[in-house]
Enzyme design. Structure first.
Site, PDB file in Angstrom:
ATOM      1  N   GLY A  11       8.380  12.868  -8.460  1.00 42.16           N
ATOM      2  CA  GLY A  11       7.879  13.918  -7.582  1.00 42.16           C
ATOM      3  C   GLY A  11       6.394  13.687  -7.378  1.00 42.16           C
ATOM      4  O   GLY A  11       5.753  12.938  -8.132  1.00 42.16           O
ATOM      5  N   THR A  30      -3.605   8.025   8.791  1.00 44.99           N
ATOM      6  CA  THR A  30      -3.468   7.997  10.254  1.00 44.99           C
ATOM      7  C   THR A  30      -2.327   8.853  10.800  1.00 44.99           C
ATOM      8  O   THR A  30      -2.276   9.094  12.004  1.00 44.99           O
ATOM      9  CB  THR A  30      -3.195   6.543  10.712  1.00 44.99           C
ATOM     10  OG1 THR A  30      -2.008   6.088  10.052  1.00 44.99           O
ATOM     11  CG2 THR A  30      -4.350   5.619  10.362  1.00 44.99           C
ATOM     12  N   GLY A  31      -1.394   9.275   9.938  1.00 45.21           N
ATOM     13  CA  GLY A  31      -0.240  10.047  10.402  1.00 45.21           C
ATOM     14  C   GLY A  31       0.835   9.200  11.064  1.00 45.21           C
ATOM     15  O   GLY A  31       1.856   9.713  11.519  1.00 45.21           O
ATOM     16  N   GLY A  79       1.417   5.120  -4.118  1.00 41.74           N
ATOM     17  CA  GLY A  79       1.152   6.311  -4.940  1.00 41.74           C
ATOM     18  C   GLY A  79       0.024   6.056  -5.939  1.00 41.74           C
ATOM     19  O   GLY A  79       0.008   6.627  -7.037  1.00 41.74           O
ATOM     20  N   ARG A  98       5.606   5.283   8.896  1.00 38.74           N
ATOM     21  CA  ARG A  98       5.599   4.000   8.204  1.00 38.74           C
ATOM     22  C   ARG A  98       6.943   3.303   8.387  1.00 38.74           C
ATOM     23  O   ARG A  98       7.976   3.958   8.462  1.00 38.74           O
ATOM     24  CB  ARG A  98       5.352   4.218   6.709  1.00 38.74           C
ATOM     25  CG  ARG A  98       3.975   4.752   6.390  1.00 38.74           C
ATOM     26  CD  ARG A  98       3.843   5.088   4.907  1.00 38.74           C
ATOM     27  NE  ARG A  98       2.543   5.680   4.586  1.00 38.74           N
ATOM     28  CZ  ARG A  98       2.337   6.526   3.588  1.00 38.74           C
ATOM     29  NH1 ARG A  98       3.340   6.889   2.814  1.00 38.74           N
ATOM     30  NH2 ARG A  98       1.140   7.017   3.359  1.00 38.74           N
ATOM     31  N   HIS A 108      -5.281   8.174  -0.029  1.00 38.51           N
ATOM     32  CA  HIS A 108      -4.695   8.399  -1.346  1.00 38.51           C
ATOM     33  C   HIS A 108      -4.394   9.886  -1.510  1.00 38.51           C
ATOM     34  O   HIS A 108      -5.306  10.706  -1.527  1.00 38.51           O
ATOM     35  CB  HIS A 108      -5.658   7.912  -2.443  1.00 38.51           C
ATOM     36  CG  HIS A 108      -5.866   6.421  -2.427  1.00 38.51           C
ATOM     37  ND1 HIS A 108      -6.695   5.777  -3.305  1.00 38.51           N
ATOM     38  CD2 HIS A 108      -5.324   5.455  -1.645  1.00 38.51           C
ATOM     39  CE1 HIS A 108      -6.649   4.468  -3.054  1.00 38.51           C
ATOM     40  NE2 HIS A 108      -5.840   4.245  -2.047  1.00 38.51           N
ATOM     41  N   GLY A 118       0.831  -1.206   0.000  1.00 40.39           N
ATOM     42  CA  GLY A 118       0.000   0.000   0.000  1.00 40.39           C
ATOM     43  C   GLY A 118       0.859   1.247   0.000  1.00 40.39           C
ATOM     44  O   GLY A 118       2.094   1.176   0.102  1.00 40.39           O
ATOM     45  N   ASP A 119       0.224   2.404  -0.188  1.00 37.75           N
ATOM     46  CA  ASP A 119       0.922   3.693  -0.194  1.00 37.75           C
ATOM     47  C   ASP A 119       1.994   3.788  -1.274  1.00 37.75           C
ATOM     48  O   ASP A 119       3.022   4.436  -1.101  1.00 37.75           O
ATOM     49  CB  ASP A 119       1.546   3.998   1.183  1.00 37.75           C
ATOM     50  CG  ASP A 119       0.503   3.948   2.284  1.00 37.75           C
ATOM     51  OD1 ASP A 119      -0.627   4.400   2.034  1.00 37.75           O
ATOM     52  OD2 ASP A 119       0.811   3.442   3.387  1.00 37.75           O
ATOM     53  N   SER A 135       7.690   7.997 -11.716  1.00 38.66           N
ATOM     54  CA  SER A 135       7.416   9.315 -11.134  1.00 38.66           C
ATOM     55  C   SER A 135       8.597   9.764 -10.287  1.00 38.66           C
ATOM     56  O   SER A 135       9.253   8.973  -9.623  1.00 38.66           O
ATOM     57  CB  SER A 135       6.103   9.318 -10.335  1.00 38.66           C
ATOM     58  OG  SER A 135       6.252   8.694  -9.094  1.00 38.66           O
TER      59      SER A 135
END
Ligand code: GDP
Ligand code: MG
Length: 423
Positions: free
Chosen positions: A414, A301-302, A14, A305, A40, A11-12, A412
Site C-alpha cells: 500500500g 506530469t500526470g 516508489g 504511464r 516522488h 523510475g516510479d 510494500s
C-alpha cells in the site's frame, strides 16, 4: 551507515515512499542527481506530497536534507515547491535544507529549449518532461552553466550573463526562431527565485564529510531508475544524469566515501513514462486494467504511464548495474485483481531467446516471452508479515527473488507509510 536508495526499473518504483519510511533511522537525506523531472510521492500522517526537487526526508522533523552537486535546480520550481510545503505546515529552514554551492541552476532557457526541441521532433519526440533537464546537463558539460554558489556573488553572474545569453540566442532565436532572450530578464529571474535561497547555499561536501566523521548516517536518494541511466539505460530514451548508486557519492559531493548498502526499489510489475523500448509492455484491456489498478499516471506530469508485467531481463540487469544488496519490492497489492499474473521471463532477439538485457537496436527489436503465474485474488493490503500472505503471493515473491538473484527484504502492499513488511 551510508545507504543509497535507487530504482531498479524505469523510475516510479516508489523510491519516495521508501525514503520516507527508511529515513526514520537516518540523520541526513541527499538527492544526488536529476532535477524537478522527479516525482516522488509520499503518503504519511502529514498528508500526501509529491516532491520534485526536495529530498523525501523533508517531511520528517529533525532530518537534514541536502540538494547535492549532481543535481540541476530550477530555482523558480524550488521556490514554489518550498512555499507549497510550508502552506501544508512543513518547516523548511537553512537548518534542515542545505543546497550545494556546486549544484547547477536550471534556467528558463533550458526549459524553453527542451520544449522547442520536443516540438521540433514531433512524433519522434523523446517524451521529455519538458523541464529543461537535458539542455541544462548539456550546458553543465559545456561549462556554460551557472551554479547555486554563483548566487552568492551576484555581480559576477550579471557580468557573465550577456555572453551566455548571446550564445543561447544563437540557438533559441537564430535556430528555433523563438523570441530573443534578454540578459536582464534572466538576472531578474535569478534575483526573484534564486536569491531567497542565499542562506541555504553552502559547501555541502564539507558539511557531509564532517557529519559522517561524527557518525551520522546518510541516505542517498536517487531519481528515476537504472534503465534511465545515461550510460547504462535505454539510451537515448534515458535521463541525462547517472541514476545508478555508484554515482551517489559523486553526486552527493563526497566522492571519496564508499556506500555501505544499496537498496534497490523494484516494482512488482513494470511501468515506464515517456518514449523508448519497453519490451514487456501490455496493451489493450490487459494494459488498461493494470494502469488503473496501479494508478499509473506520472507524478510529475500526470501523463498515463505505459505498463507491463514484471520484466525479468530488465530487472535482473537493473539489480546488477545498481549493485543492489537488497530489494524493496513495491506495489505487490496492485496485482491482487489478477487471475493469472503475466511475467516477462525472457526476450526474443533475432530469433534467439535470451535473459540478457540488450541495448540499442537489439533492444528495440526484442520481443517479450511471457509466462503466467497463478494469482492470489484477495486483498493483501492488510498483510504485515510474509506469513500473512496467501500462498500464491508468497510464491510470486520467491519466484521474483530467485529470478533477479537478490534478497527481497521489504515488501510494500500500500502507499501509506506503514503498509509494508520486512522479510
Ligand atoms: P518514485 O518516483 O519512485 O518515488 O515513485 P512515484 O511516487 O512516482 O510512484 C509510485 C506510486 O505508487 C505513488 O503514487 C505511490 O503513492 C504509490 N505506491 C508506493 N508504494 C505503493 C504500494 O506498495 N502499493 C500501492 N498501491 N501504491 C504504492
Ligand atoms: Mg516518480
Amino acid at each position: 551507515m551510508l545507504t543509497a536508495i535507487a530504482g531498479i526499473n524505469w523510475g516510479d518504483e516508489g523510491k519516495g515512499r521508501m525514503v520516507d519510511l527508511l529515513s526514520k533511522n537516518y540523520d541526513i537525506v541527499v538527492r544526488y542527481q536529476g532535477g524537478n523531472n522527479a516525482g516522488h510521492t509520499v503518503i504519511n500522517d502529514r498528508g500526501k506530497f509529491i516532491l520534485n526537487l526536495l529530498p523525501s526526508g523533508i517531511l520528517r522533523e529533525g532530518t537534514i536534507n541536502i540538494l547535492g552537486p549532481g543535481m540541476v535546480i530550477d530555482v523558480e520550481h524550488l521556490y514554489n515547491e518550498v512555499e507549497k510545503l510550508r502552506k501544508a505546515g512543513i518547516v523548511i529552514t537553512p537548518e534542515n535544507l542545505k543546497i550545494s554551492d556546486r549544484a547547477t541552476i536550471c534556467m528558463p532557457y533550458h526549459k524553453l529549449l527542451d520544449i522547442l526541441e520536443e516540438d521540433r521532433l514531433g512524433d519522434a519526440k523523446f517524451g521529455s518532461t519538458r523541464r529543461g533537464i537535458a539542455p541544462v546537463y548539456a550546458d553543465k558539460y559545456m561549462k556554460k552553466a551557472f551554479r547555486m554558489g554563483d548566487l552568492l556573488h551576484f555581480e559576477a553572474i550579471k557580468k557573465k550573463l550577456p555572453s551566455v545569453i548571446e550564445w543561447k540566442n544563437l540557438t533559441v532565436h537564430g535556430g528555433y526562431k523563438a523570441e530573443e532572450l534578454k540578459a536582464g530578464d534572466m538576472a531578474l529571474w535569478l534575483e526573484n527565485y534564486g536569491l531567497p535561497f542565499k542562506d541555504y547555499i553552502c559547501d555541502t561536501t564539507q558539511y557531509l564529510n564532517n557529519a559522517i566523521d561524527e557518525g551520522k548516517s546518510v541516505i542517498f536518494e536517487a531519481q528515476l531508475g537504472a534503465l534511465r541511466d545515461i550510460d547504462f539505460g535505454i539510451y537515448p530514451y534515458t535521463s541525462s544524469s547517472s541514476t545508478i548508486a555508484a554515482y551517489a557519492p559523486i553526486g552527493a559531493g563526497i566522492p571519496s566515501r564508499k556506500l555501505d548498502c544499496t537498496i534497490g526499489i523494484m516494482k512488482a510489475y513494470s511501468s515506464c513514462v515517456g518514449e523508448g523500448p519497453f519490451t514487456c509492455e501490455l496493451f489493450g484491456k490487459e494494459g488498461d486494467e493494470l494502469r488503473e489498478a496501479g494508478g499509473e499516471y506520472g507524478a510529475a506530469t500526470g501523463r498515463p504511464r505505459r505498463v507491463g508485467g514484471f520484466d525479468v531481463p530488465a530487472s535482473r540487469y537493473g539489480v546488477t548495474v545498481q549493485g543492489a544488496d537488497e530489494i524493496a519490492l513495491t506495489k505487490l497489492d496492485v496485482l491482487s485483481y489478477l487471475n493469472t499474473i503475466p511475467v516477462c521471463v525472457a526476450y526474443n532477439v533475432d530469433g534467439k531467446q535470451t535473459e540478457a538485457f540488450p541495448s540499442g537496436e537489439a533492444l528495440a527489436d526484442a520481443k517479450p516471452v511471457y509466462e503466467y503465474l497463478e494469482g492470489w485474488k484477495s486483498d493483501i493490503s492488510g498483510c504485515r508479515s510474509f506469513g500473512d500472505l496467501p500462498e500464491k503471493a508468497k510464491e510470486y515473491i520467491l519466484y521474483i527473488q530467485k529470478k533477479v538473484g537478490c534478497r527481497i527484504k521489504y515488501v510494500s502492499v500500500g502507499a501509506g507509510r506503514d503498509e509494508y513488511f520486512v522479510l
